[in-house]
Design an enzyme around this catalytic site. Structure first.
Site, PDB file in Angstrom:
ATOM      1  N   HIS A  43      58.361  56.238 -27.208  1.00  0.00           N
ATOM      2  CA  HIS A  43      58.485  57.123 -26.038  1.00  0.00           C
ATOM      3  C   HIS A  43      57.153  57.260 -25.299  1.00  0.00           C
ATOM      4  O   HIS A  43      56.172  57.736 -25.867  1.00  0.00           O
ATOM      5  CB  HIS A  43      58.973  58.489 -26.524  1.00  0.00           C
ATOM      6  CG  HIS A  43      59.198  59.511 -25.450  1.00  0.00           C
ATOM      7  ND1 HIS A  43      60.440  60.037 -25.167  1.00  0.00           N
ATOM      8  CD2 HIS A  43      58.338  60.142 -24.611  1.00  0.00           C
ATOM      9  CE1 HIS A  43      60.336  60.938 -24.205  1.00  0.00           C
ATOM     10  NE2 HIS A  43      59.066  61.018 -23.850  1.00  0.00           N
TER      11      HIS A  43
ATOM     12  N   HIS B 139      62.702  62.036 -19.299  1.00  0.00           N
ATOM     13  CA  HIS B 139      63.347  60.841 -18.740  1.00  0.00           C
ATOM     14  C   HIS B 139      63.994  61.130 -17.383  1.00  0.00           C
ATOM     15  O   HIS B 139      64.070  60.247 -16.529  1.00  0.00           O
ATOM     16  CB  HIS B 139      64.415  60.325 -19.700  1.00  0.00           C
ATOM     17  CG  HIS B 139      63.887  59.576 -20.879  1.00  0.00           C
ATOM     18  ND1 HIS B 139      63.603  58.227 -20.845  1.00  0.00           N
ATOM     19  CD2 HIS B 139      63.594  59.981 -22.139  1.00  0.00           C
ATOM     20  CE1 HIS B 139      63.169  57.826 -22.031  1.00  0.00           C
ATOM     21  NE2 HIS B 139      63.151  58.877 -22.845  1.00  0.00           N
TER      22      HIS B 139
ATOM     23  N   GLU C 242      57.573  60.131 -31.456  1.00  0.00           N
ATOM     24  CA  GLU C 242      58.446  58.965 -31.245  1.00  0.00           C
ATOM     25  C   GLU C 242      57.593  57.763 -30.833  1.00  0.00           C
ATOM     26  O   GLU C 242      57.049  57.727 -29.733  1.00  0.00           O
ATOM     27  CB  GLU C 242      59.488  59.262 -30.157  1.00  0.00           C
ATOM     28  CG  GLU C 242      60.416  60.420 -30.495  1.00  0.00           C
ATOM     29  CD  GLU C 242      61.388  60.745 -29.359  1.00  0.00           C
ATOM     30  OE1 GLU C 242      61.232  60.209 -28.245  1.00  0.00           O
ATOM     31  OE2 GLU C 242      62.306  61.556 -29.604  1.00  0.00           O
TER      32      GLU C 242
ATOM     33  N   ASP D  10      61.578  54.471 -22.947  1.00  0.00           N
ATOM     34  CA  ASP D  10      61.632  54.162 -24.381  1.00  0.00           C
ATOM     35  C   ASP D  10      61.621  52.642 -24.502  1.00  0.00           C
ATOM     36  O   ASP D  10      62.466  51.964 -23.897  1.00  0.00           O
ATOM     37  CB  ASP D  10      62.923  54.702 -25.006  1.00  0.00           C
ATOM     38  CG  ASP D  10      62.972  56.217 -25.034  1.00  0.00           C
ATOM     39  OD1 ASP D  10      61.926  56.863 -24.871  1.00  0.00           O
ATOM     40  OD2 ASP D  10      64.082  56.758 -25.216  1.00  0.00           O
TER      41      ASP D  10
END
Length: 303
Positions: free
Chosen positions: A278, A186, A275, A193
């Site tokens: 993500h 990130h 995830e 996300d």
């Protein structure tokens, strides 16, 4: 001689008056020898303030205020590229696994590199045509926020949000199991996300600190309310059920995950298998740089 002396006296007075006019000040009478100026008071010297009255205590200039770093020109506010994508920036609130707003998140604002923002815009256009919209939870993340996560993970006594976000994970395992790391994609600015919301979007109510928590993998009707379609778990769920292709996720939940993954993959994003929320732009412009400017409008002013 008398006339000459008178003329000279007149010339001297005129010259003296001219000097006073140029200086623009008249010397102040000297204070009595016993008088002591009050602390911090200006000292009259020839009608001007003494230099030490303009300096901080100690007589030397203080350090300049520290300036916050700003984003490179390649970064933009997502809203400047697409205003229809919903933004629910979790880390500006107490509804996250830390239980408080995270360092570096000054304003609830999604910041991304321009290529990532434009790729999201293209995905959004296709989803809007199908009656859905994207909603982002987190975008660019400053390094200071990652450092906050690391400090929190090392504090084994702070488990205030355990029941919702990591109900089955021992906090001492967060690093070993890969849930927390000292660097995050990130921070490079091209990772996001996000989820999918069916239109028309119903607003999500605000989290109330201290309210009863429910496991992130509980049935959707029991979890904290979120206007997202049912993805099988909530956002930031530290559990293997959050793996995108976990076999326990079936039916509509699986279809919803594939809807999100397919829409983003078509625009060059790669999903993190652990995830479902993500995604990273494969052609990210800063693959090796981790930034630390704050999440604030001033960081991308005018962009």
């Amino acid at each position: 001689m008398t006339g000459l002396a008178s003329a000279l006296r007149t010339l001297a007075v005129a010259a003296s008056a001219g000097l006073l006019a140029v200086s623009g000040a008249v010397a102040a009478p000297a204070p009595p020898a016993s008088a002591t100026p009050a602390p911090g008071a200006a000292h009259p010297v020839g009608g001007a303030l003494a230099l030490d009255a303009l300096l901080p205590a100690g007589g030397t200039p203080g350090p300049e205020p520290k300036r916050e770093p700003v984003a490179p020109r390649e970064f933009v506010a997502l809203s400047s590229v697409d205003r229809t994508i919903l933004q629910e920036m979790r880390y500006t609130t107490a509804h996250d696994f830390v239980g408080e707003p995270v360092d570096g998140y000054r304003q609830p604002l999604c910041i991304l590199t321009r290529p990532a923002a434009e790729a999201l815009h293209r995905a959004q256009l296709r989803l809007l045509a199908r009656g859905y919209t994207l909603k982002v939870y987190d975008c660019y993340r400053p390094q200071r926020a990652v450092d906050h996560f690391v400090r929190w993970a090392k504090d084994l006594g702070d488990e205030r949000m355990k029941k919702e976000f990591y109900p089955l994970v021992d906090k001492s395992r967060l690093f070993a199991d890969g849930y927390i790391a000292e660097k995050s994609g990130h921070s490079r600015g091209s990772t996001v996300d996000l989820t999918v919301v069916r239109l028309p979007a119903v607003p999500t109510r605000a989290y109330v600190p201290g309210e009863e928590l429910v496991e992130c993998w509980a049935p959707q009707r029991e979890r904290f309310p979120d206007n997202s379609v049912d993805m099988g778990t909530g956002y930031d769920c530290f559990d293997t059920r959050a793996h995108t292709d976990d076999p326990r996720i079936r039916g509509a939940q699986r279809a919803n995950r594939q809807l999100l993954k397919g829409a983003l993959a078509a625009q060059g994003f790669v999903n993190l298998p652990e995830e479902w929320w993500h995604f990273t732009l494969a052609a990210e412009p800063f693959p090796d740089t981790f930034f630390d400017f704050p999440v604030a409008r001033g960081s991308v002013a005018g962009r």
